[in-house]
Design a protein around this motif. Structure first.
Motif, PDB file in Angstrom:
ATOM      1  N   MET A   1       0.838  -1.188   0.000  1.00 51.17           N
ATOM      2  CA  MET A   1       0.000   0.000   0.000  1.00 51.17           C
ATOM      3  C   MET A   1       0.881   1.249   0.000  1.00 51.17           C
ATOM      4  O   MET A   1       1.908   1.287   0.663  1.00 51.17           O
ATOM      5  CB  MET A   1      -0.902   0.031   1.232  1.00 51.17           C
ATOM      6  N   ARG A   2       0.468   2.251  -0.773  1.00 49.57           N
ATOM      7  CA  ARG A   2       1.236   3.477  -0.848  1.00 49.57           C
ATOM      8  C   ARG A   2       0.765   4.440   0.227  1.00 49.57           C
ATOM      9  O   ARG A   2      -0.418   4.667   0.413  1.00 49.57           O
ATOM     10  CB  ARG A   2       1.041   4.130  -2.221  1.00 49.57           C
ATOM     11  N   ARG A   3       1.718   5.016   0.922  1.00 52.88           N
ATOM     12  CA  ARG A   3       1.392   5.965   1.964  1.00 52.88           C
ATOM     13  C   ARG A   3       0.800   7.240   1.370  1.00 52.88           C
ATOM     14  O   ARG A   3       1.239   7.721   0.328  1.00 52.88           O
ATOM     15  CB  ARG A   3       2.652   6.335   2.764  1.00 52.88           C
ATOM     16  N   ALA A   4      -0.197   7.786   2.035  1.00 56.83           N
ATOM     17  CA  ALA A   4      -0.803   9.029   1.593  1.00 56.83           C
ATOM     18  C   ALA A   4       0.019  10.205   2.097  1.00 56.83           C
ATOM     19  O   ALA A   4       0.849  10.077   2.990  1.00 56.83           O
ATOM     20  CB  ALA A   4      -2.225   9.136   2.127  1.00 56.83           C
ATOM     21  N   THR A   5      -0.214  11.352   1.521  1.00 65.15           N
ATOM     22  CA  THR A   5       0.434  12.568   1.996  1.00 65.15           C
ATOM     23  C   THR A   5      -0.229  12.995   3.294  1.00 65.15           C
ATOM     24  O   THR A   5      -1.279  12.478   3.668  1.00 65.15           O
ATOM     25  CB  THR A   5       0.285  13.683   0.944  1.00 65.15           C
ATOM     26  N   PRO A   6       0.324  13.937   4.024  1.00 64.09           N
ATOM     27  CA  PRO A   6      -0.279  14.366   5.288  1.00 64.09           C
ATOM     28  C   PRO A   6      -1.726  14.794   5.109  1.00 64.09           C
ATOM     29  O   PRO A   6      -2.182  15.106   4.011  1.00 64.09           O
ATOM     30  CB  PRO A   6       0.623  15.531   5.726  1.00 64.09           C
ATOM     31  N   GLN A   7      -2.456  14.835   6.216  1.00 66.10           N
ATOM     32  CA  GLN A   7      -3.885  15.138   6.187  1.00 66.10           C
ATOM     33  C   GLN A   7      -4.119  16.600   5.811  1.00 66.10           C
ATOM     34  O   GLN A   7      -4.005  17.507   6.611  1.00 66.10           O
ATOM     35  CB  GLN A   7      -4.500  14.836   7.563  1.00 66.10           C
ATOM     36  N   TRP A  17      -3.372   3.792  -2.616  1.00 58.86           N
ATOM     37  CA  TRP A  17      -3.508   2.549  -3.375  1.00 58.86           C
ATOM     38  C   TRP A  17      -3.511   1.360  -2.418  1.00 58.86           C
ATOM     39  O   TRP A  17      -2.601   1.196  -1.612  1.00 58.86           O
ATOM     40  CB  TRP A  17      -2.352   2.397  -4.360  1.00 58.86           C
ATOM     41  N   VAL A  18      -4.548   0.546  -2.518  1.00 54.58           N
ATOM     42  CA  VAL A  18      -4.663  -0.668  -1.705  1.00 54.58           C
ATOM     43  C   VAL A  18      -4.160  -1.832  -2.542  1.00 54.58           C
ATOM     44  O   VAL A  18      -4.717  -2.136  -3.601  1.00 54.58           O
ATOM     45  CB  VAL A  18      -6.114  -0.912  -1.266  1.00 54.58           C
ATOM     46  N   ARG A  19      -3.122  -2.506  -2.058  1.00 55.76           N
ATOM     47  CA  ARG A  19      -2.498  -3.572  -2.846  1.00 55.76           C
ATOM     48  C   ARG A  19      -2.784  -4.965  -2.294  1.00 55.76           C
ATOM     49  O   ARG A  19      -2.544  -5.954  -2.969  1.00 55.76           O
ATOM     50  CB  ARG A  19      -0.976  -3.367  -2.885  1.00 55.76           C
ATOM     51  N   ASP A  20      -3.295  -5.041  -1.080  1.00 61.77           N
ATOM     52  CA  ASP A  20      -3.556  -6.335  -0.460  1.00 61.77           C
ATOM     53  C   ASP A  20      -4.850  -6.927  -1.007  1.00 61.77           C
ATOM     54  O   ASP A  20      -5.911  -6.306  -0.933  1.00 61.77           O
ATOM     55  CB  ASP A  20      -3.641  -6.169   1.065  1.00 61.77           C
ATOM     56  N   GLU A  21      -4.781  -8.138  -1.557  1.00 63.46           N
ATOM     57  CA  GLU A  21      -5.955  -8.762  -2.182  1.00 63.46           C
ATOM     58  C   GLU A  21      -7.089  -8.959  -1.183  1.00 63.46           C
ATOM     59  O   GLU A  21      -8.257  -8.711  -1.499  1.00 63.46           O
ATOM     60  CB  GLU A  21      -5.567 -10.103  -2.803  1.00 63.46           C
ATOM     61  N   THR A  22      -6.763  -9.391   0.026  1.00 62.52           N
ATOM     62  CA  THR A  22      -7.807  -9.616   1.038  1.00 62.52           C
ATOM     63  C   THR A  22      -8.471  -8.304   1.428  1.00 62.52           C
ATOM     64  O   THR A  22      -9.692  -8.243   1.609  1.00 62.52           O
ATOM     65  CB  THR A  22      -7.211 -10.288   2.282  1.00 62.52           C
ATOM     66  N   ALA A  23      -7.676  -7.238   1.536  1.00 58.34           N
ATOM     67  CA  ALA A  23      -8.235  -5.928   1.874  1.00 58.34           C
ATOM     68  C   ALA A  23      -9.137  -5.420   0.761  1.00 58.34           C
ATOM     69  O   ALA A  23     -10.200  -4.838   1.021  1.00 58.34           O
ATOM     70  CB  ALA A  23      -7.097  -4.938   2.132  1.00 58.34           C
ATOM     71  N   ILE A  24      -8.746  -5.656  -0.483  1.00 62.79           N
ATOM     72  CA  ILE A  24      -9.565  -5.215  -1.612  1.00 62.79           C
ATOM     73  C   ILE A  24     -10.911  -5.915  -1.599  1.00 62.79           C
ATOM     74  O   ILE A  24     -11.967  -5.295  -1.770  1.00 62.79           O
ATOM     75  CB  ILE A  24      -8.822  -5.469  -2.939  1.00 62.79           C
ATOM     76  N   ARG A  25     -10.903  -7.216  -1.368  1.00 61.56           N
ATOM     77  CA  ARG A  25     -12.168  -7.961  -1.336  1.00 61.56           C
ATOM     78  C   ARG A  25     -13.039  -7.513  -0.155  1.00 61.56           C
ATOM     79  O   ARG A  25     -14.259  -7.488  -0.257  1.00 61.56           O
ATOM     80  CB  ARG A  25     -11.886  -9.462  -1.285  1.00 61.56           C
ATOM     81  N   LEU A  96      -8.618   0.874  -5.529  1.00 56.75           N
ATOM     82  CA  LEU A  96      -8.498  -0.574  -5.454  1.00 56.75           C
ATOM     83  C   LEU A  96      -8.161  -1.088  -6.853  1.00 56.75           C
ATOM     84  O   LEU A  96      -9.060  -1.275  -7.672  1.00 56.75           O
ATOM     85  CB  LEU A  96      -9.800  -1.207  -4.950  1.00 56.75           C
ATOM     86  N   PRO A  97      -6.898  -1.304  -7.175  1.00 56.79           N
ATOM     87  CA  PRO A  97      -6.527  -1.670  -8.546  1.00 56.79           C
ATOM     88  C   PRO A  97      -6.968  -3.079  -8.913  1.00 56.79           C
ATOM     89  O   PRO A  97      -6.836  -4.017  -8.124  1.00 56.79           O
ATOM     90  CB  PRO A  97      -5.003  -1.549  -8.540  1.00 56.79           C
ATOM     91  N   PHE A  98      -7.496  -3.209 -10.112  1.00 56.94           N
ATOM     92  CA  PHE A  98      -7.943  -4.512 -10.599  1.00 56.94           C
ATOM     93  C   PHE A  98      -6.791  -5.515 -10.586  1.00 56.94           C
ATOM     94  O   PHE A  98      -6.968  -6.681 -10.230  1.00 56.94           O
ATOM     95  CB  PHE A  98      -8.501  -4.360 -12.017  1.00 56.94           C
ATOM     96  N   GLU A  99      -5.608  -5.071 -10.924  1.00 53.84           N
ATOM     97  CA  GLU A  99      -4.463  -5.978 -11.028  1.00 53.84           C
ATOM     98  C   GLU A  99      -4.103  -6.636  -9.706  1.00 53.84           C
ATOM     99  O   GLU A  99      -3.468  -7.692  -9.692  1.00 53.84           O
ATOM    100  CB  GLU A  99      -3.244  -5.209 -11.569  1.00 53.84           C
ATOM    101  N   SER A 100      -4.523  -6.035  -8.601  1.00 53.47           N
ATOM    102  CA  SER A 100      -4.226  -6.601  -7.282  1.00 53.47           C
ATOM    103  C   SER A 100      -5.439  -7.257  -6.631  1.00 53.47           C
ATOM    104  O   SER A 100      -5.357  -7.708  -5.488  1.00 53.47           O
ATOM    105  CB  SER A 100      -3.697  -5.504  -6.346  1.00 53.47           C
ATOM    106  N   SER A 101      -6.562  -7.318  -7.363  1.00 51.34           N
ATOM    107  CA  SER A 101      -7.804  -7.788  -6.754  1.00 51.34           C
ATOM    108  C   SER A 101      -7.921  -9.307  -6.691  1.00 51.34           C
ATOM    109  O   SER A 101      -8.701  -9.836  -5.904  1.00 51.34           O
ATOM    110  CB  SER A 101      -9.006  -7.235  -7.534  1.00 51.34           C
ATOM    111  N   GLY A 102      -7.188 -10.015  -7.538  1.00 51.95           N
ATOM    112  CA  GLY A 102      -7.286 -11.460  -7.575  1.00 51.95           C
ATOM    113  C   GLY A 102      -8.378 -11.970  -8.487  1.00 51.95           C
ATOM    114  O   GLY A 102      -8.549 -13.191  -8.636  1.00 51.95           O
TER     115      GLY A 102
END
Length: 220
Positions: A1-7, A17-25, A96-102
């Protein structure tokens, strides 16, 4: 996952960007997604979030722990030992990128996201119809013609569709023969109606939540 800029107010090109497949689902499922989106309203503790979701704290605690492990929620330091720990979202916008969704195809991903919503929509529509008529529910059925496919609360010859019952409920899958300019005009009118009521809608005395499902797509 890519870190966001400050609030701060998010940059138009800045997304988490969420890269973890379980998190995306987890986030694609409309039921579990609400366990995350409730925190988009602002930092909340488990008691506050569970009350807004009408959920048991023990159930929410398990999911919040998972969201924190995926770095989607950030625990905030309590001002004192007596204060409840609050959580905030890591960023106001996720991708949630399709390429990481499984999923094998984009269709599969969208069906996973929409299928539970369509199922719940249909269930609520039928329940509303049952409350509006006095006949046994099993007498209803589907009307099929060249113009449309619809659900009738009563059998012929007295066909009673959802809109005819005046229940504030309507669902119709209709095939229209349109030119591209006509389809574009219909899309614009539907979008305008949606935007107008979206701006007017808001919780208040006498209001109830309704699900609005709009869509227009070519058959081929």
């Amino acid at each position: 996952m890519r870190r966001a800029t400050p609030q701060h107010a998010p940059d138009p090109d800045d997304w988490f960007w969420v890269r973890d497949e379980t998190a995306i689902r987890f986030l694609l499922n409309p039921i579990t997604r609400s366990y995350y989106t409730v925190f988009l309203q602002g930092p909340l503790d488990l008691h506050e979030a569970a009350a807004r979701l009408q959920l048991k704290r023990t159930t929410l605690r398990y999911h919040v722990r998972r969201l924190a492990q995926w770095e989607l929620l950030t625990p905030l330091t309590a001002p004192s030992g007596r204060d409840r720990q609050r959580f905030r979202t890591v960023h106001p916008r996720l991708f949630l990128p399709f390429e990481s969704s499984g999923y094998a195809t984009l269709d599969d991903l969208l069906l996973q996201m929409h299928a539970p919503l369509l199922e719940a929509f249909t269930q609520r529509m039928v329940r509303a119809g049952d409350r509006g008529v006095t006949h046994p529910p099993h007498r209803g059925g589907v009307t099929l013609s060249r113009e449309s496919v619809d659900f009738s609360l009563t059998p012929p010859p007295h066909v009673t569709t959802q809109d005819a019952a005046d229940l504030g409920v309507w669902s119709s899958w209709t095939t229209l023969s349109l030119t591209p300019p006509q389809a574009q005009a219909l899309r614009g009118e539907l979008a305008a109606v949606w935007q107008r009521f979206r701006q007017q809608a808001g919780p208040g005395p006498g209001t109830s939540d309704y699900t609005l499902l709009l869509g227009l797509t070519p058959d081929q």
